[in-house]
Design a protein around this motif. Structure first.
Motif, mmCIF file in Angstrom:
data_model
loop_
_atom_site.group_PDB
_atom_site.id
_atom_site.type_symbol
_atom_site.label_atom_id
_atom_site.label_comp_id
_atom_site.label_asym_id
_atom_site.label_seq_id
_atom_site.Cartn_x
_atom_site.Cartn_y
_atom_site.Cartn_z
ATOM 1 N N LEU A 177 9.275 5.816 7.829
ATOM 2 C CA LEU A 177 9.164 4.502 7.202
ATOM 3 C C LEU A 177 10.217 3.565 7.768
ATOM 4 C CD1 LEU A 177 8.009 2.550 5.133
ATOM 5 C CD2 LEU A 177 9.456 3.634 3.388
ATOM 6 N N GLU A 178 11.398 4.097 8.078
ATOM 7 C CA GLU A 178 12.464 3.263 8.627
ATOM 8 C C GLU A 178 12.017 2.572 9.916
ATOM 9 O OE1 GLU A 178 17.205 3.734 9.431
ATOM 10 O OE2 GLU A 178 15.923 5.328 10.206
ATOM 11 N N ARG A 179 11.409 3.339 10.822
ATOM 12 C CA ARG A 179 10.975 2.753 12.084
ATOM 13 C C ARG A 179 9.851 1.732 11.873
ATOM 14 N NH1 ARG A 179 11.361 4.089 17.543
ATOM 15 N NH2 ARG A 179 9.691 3.190 18.803
ATOM 16 N N LEU A 180 8.890 2.072 11.012
ATOM 17 C CA LEU A 180 7.781 1.163 10.739
ATOM 18 C C LEU A 180 8.274 -0.124 10.084
ATOM 19 C CD1 LEU A 180 5.229 3.806 9.426
ATOM 20 C CD2 LEU A 180 5.124 2.600 11.626
ATOM 21 N N PHE A 181 9.235 0.016 9.169
ATOM 22 C CA PHE A 181 9.829 -1.150 8.521
ATOM 23 C C PHE A 181 10.479 -2.075 9.544
ATOM 24 C CE2 PHE A 181 13.778 -3.018 6.862
ATOM 25 C CZ PHE A 181 13.299 -3.800 5.823
ATOM 26 N N GLY B 62 0.840 -1.206 0.000
ATOM 27 C CA GLY B 62 0.000 0.000 0.000
ATOM 28 C C GLY B 62 0.867 1.244 0.000
ATOM 29 N N THR B 63 0.309 2.361 0.433
ATOM 30 C CA THR B 63 1.071 3.605 0.508
ATOM 31 C C THR B 63 1.742 3.722 1.877
ATOM 32 O OG1 THR B 63 -0.760 4.918 1.405
ATOM 33 C CG2 THR B 63 -0.641 4.694 -1.005
ATOM 34 N N VAL B 64 2.745 4.593 1.951
ATOM 35 C CA VAL B 64 3.398 4.850 3.242
ATOM 36 C C VAL B 64 2.374 5.395 4.232
ATOM 37 C CG1 VAL B 64 5.146 6.229 4.429
ATOM 38 C CG2 VAL B 64 5.669 5.222 2.197
ATOM 39 N N GLN B 65 1.494 6.271 3.765
ATOM 40 C CA GLN B 65 0.461 6.835 4.629
ATOM 41 C C GLN B 65 -0.449 5.750 5.194
ATOM 42 O OE1 GLN B 65 0.008 10.371 5.394
ATOM 43 N NE2 GLN B 65 -1.091 9.274 7.010
ATOM 44 N N GLU B 66 -0.811 4.779 4.358
ATOM 45 C CA GLU B 66 -1.658 3.674 4.831
ATOM 46 C C GLU B 66 -0.936 2.845 5.890
ATOM 47 O OE1 GLU B 66 -4.354 2.959 0.781
ATOM 48 O OE2 GLU B 66 -2.494 1.835 1.089
ATOM 49 N N LEU B 67 0.369 2.654 5.725
ATOM 50 C CA LEU B 67 1.131 1.915 6.731
ATOM 51 C C LEU B 67 1.185 2.698 8.033
ATOM 52 C CD1 LEU B 67 2.961 -0.415 7.604
ATOM 53 C CD2 LEU B 67 4.894 0.779 6.552
ATOM 54 N N GLN B 68 1.413 4.004 7.951
ATOM 55 C CA GLN B 68 1.433 4.840 9.146
ATOM 56 C C GLN B 68 0.085 4.801 9.853
ATOM 57 O OE1 GLN B 68 2.673 8.440 7.173
ATOM 58 N NE2 GLN B 68 4.789 8.256 7.888
ATOM 59 N N ASN B 69 -0.996 4.882 9.087
ATOM 60 C CA ASN B 69 -2.336 4.855 9.673
ATOM 61 C C ASN B 69 -2.631 3.506 10.322
ATOM 62 O OD1 ASN B 69 -2.715 7.444 8.740
ATOM 63 N ND2 ASN B 69 -3.926 6.845 6.959
ATOM 64 N N ALA B 70 -2.181 2.427 9.667
ATOM 65 C CA ALA B 70 -2.437 1.088 10.191
ATOM 66 C C ALA B 70 -1.719 0.865 11.524
ATOM 67 C CB ALA B 70 -1.997 0.035 9.183
ATOM 68 N N LYS B 71 -0.549 1.490 11.665
ATOM 69 C CA LYS B 71 0.215 1.351 12.906
ATOM 70 C C LYS B 71 -0.228 2.358 13.962
ATOM 71 C CE LYS B 71 3.305 -1.079 13.301
ATOM 72 N NZ LYS B 71 3.384 -2.490 13.774
ATOM 73 N N GLY B 72 -1.086 3.297 13.563
ATOM 74 C CA GLY B 72 -1.579 4.293 14.506
ATOM 75 C C GLY B 72 -0.549 5.326 14.888
ATOM 76 N N GLU B 73 0.480 5.472 14.042
ATOM 77 C CA GLU B 73 1.561 6.403 14.359
ATOM 78 C C GLU B 73 1.881 7.204 13.103
ATOM 79 O OE1 GLU B 73 4.666 3.925 15.749
ATOM 80 O OE2 GLU B 73 3.577 3.224 17.493
ATOM 81 N N GLY B 74 1.001 8.124 12.755
ATOM 82 C CA GLY B 74 1.071 8.819 11.476
ATOM 83 C C GLY B 74 2.342 9.573 11.213
ATOM 84 N N SER B 75 3.074 9.951 12.263
ATOM 85 C CA SER B 75 4.286 10.739 12.043
ATOM 86 C C SER B 75 5.548 9.889 12.020
ATOM 87 C CB SER B 75 4.424 11.798 13.143
ATOM 88 O OG SER B 75 4.547 11.171 14.411
ATOM 89 N N ASP B 76 5.434 8.585 12.264
ATOM 90 C CA ASP B 76 6.620 7.735 12.316
ATOM 91 C C ASP B 76 7.264 7.605 10.941
ATOM 92 O OD1 ASP B 76 6.964 7.187 14.930
ATOM 93 O OD2 ASP B 76 6.593 5.050 14.806
#
Length: 246
Positions: A232-236, A216-230
């Motif tokens: 991509l490196e940290r989410l990855f 999906g999009t980076v924004q969708e990943l941020q939203n899914a994790k509930g941390e919109g400002s994180d």
């Protein structure tokens, strides 16, 4: 459009699949970033996309053409830059580009129109008539990018394309990828540089141990994790290496 449907690839009997039930659909005009740790299945997927490997299960289609049953047709629409470009070292850069044009049946008029702007953009004109054996790693990377673009492919596939490029060349490549997609073409590239993926990609896929963890999009990943400002490196890292944040 790139369509990967239920694709599985195993290298040896009784071993875990290198790629397992992979499903990805990338529309035209999009830049897709394929992310994952070393050994996650990125290069195996790319080798299946370009026809070096065949899936054990599932299908891969490029603009509705099957990479196995319509191999020549799909190869004709691809521009490919491997992670370690290989050349006939005794050729000059110009001869290599002419060789690629011959393979893809680029006319004399077309190659004149395309070669000079690409070579100038990537600042390779002064070395064009030198043997490739004299090129630095970065120069070889630039030559590989020019060769991938010179026949105007519909799909550009890049395996770690920023490795070895200086900051200016990296910037020029990113701008070229954006322009290329604005013309309705598709980019599929793997990278370990999260900042590049976050800046550049319309869509990302995260793979680990052969399985797709996110698409999906980076924004969708941020939203899914509930941390919109994180980042991509940290989410990855949260997805692929849970030990990091214990």
């Amino acid at each position: 459009m790139i369509e990967i449907e239920h694709v599985t690839k195993t290298y040896a009997k009784h071993s875990d699949p290198a790629v397992k039930d992979l499903n990805i659909k990338i529309p035209d005009g999009k830049i897709f970033g394929f992310l994952g740790p070393n050994g996650a299945g990125k290069s195996t997927t790319i080798k299946m996309l370009i026809g070096i490997l065949s899936p054990d299960l599932g299908t891969i289609s490029l603009n509705s053409s099957n990479t196995v049953t319509q191999s020549l047709q799909t190869k004709a629409m691809i521009g490919y830059v491997p992670d370690e470009p290989r050349f006939y070292e005794k050729m000059t850069g110009r001869r290599h580009l002419e060789f690629i044009c011959d393979i893809f049946k680029v006319t004399d008029e077309q190659r004149k129109e395309r070669m000079i702007p690409l070579v100038q953009r990537f600042e390779l004109e002064k070395a064009l008539d030198e043997e490739i054996s004299s090129y630095s790693h970065g120069m070889k990377q630039k030559l590989a990018v020019i060769a991938a673009l010179i026949h105007k492919p519909k799909i550009l596939i890049l395996d770690e394309p920023m490795v070895g490029l200086d900051p200016k060349a990296s910037f020029l490549l990113k701008e070229t990828m954006k322009e290329y997609c604005k013309e309705g073409n598709t980019v599929f590239f793997s990278t370990h540089i999260m900042e590049v993926a976050q800046e550049l990609c319309d869509l990302i896929g995260i793979i680990n141990k052969g399985s797709l963890l996110f698409f999906g999009t980076v924004q969708e990943l941020q939203n899914a994790k509930g941390e919109g400002s994180d980042s991509l490196e940290r989410l990855f890292l949260e997805l692929t290496d849970k030990e990091v944040f214990k």
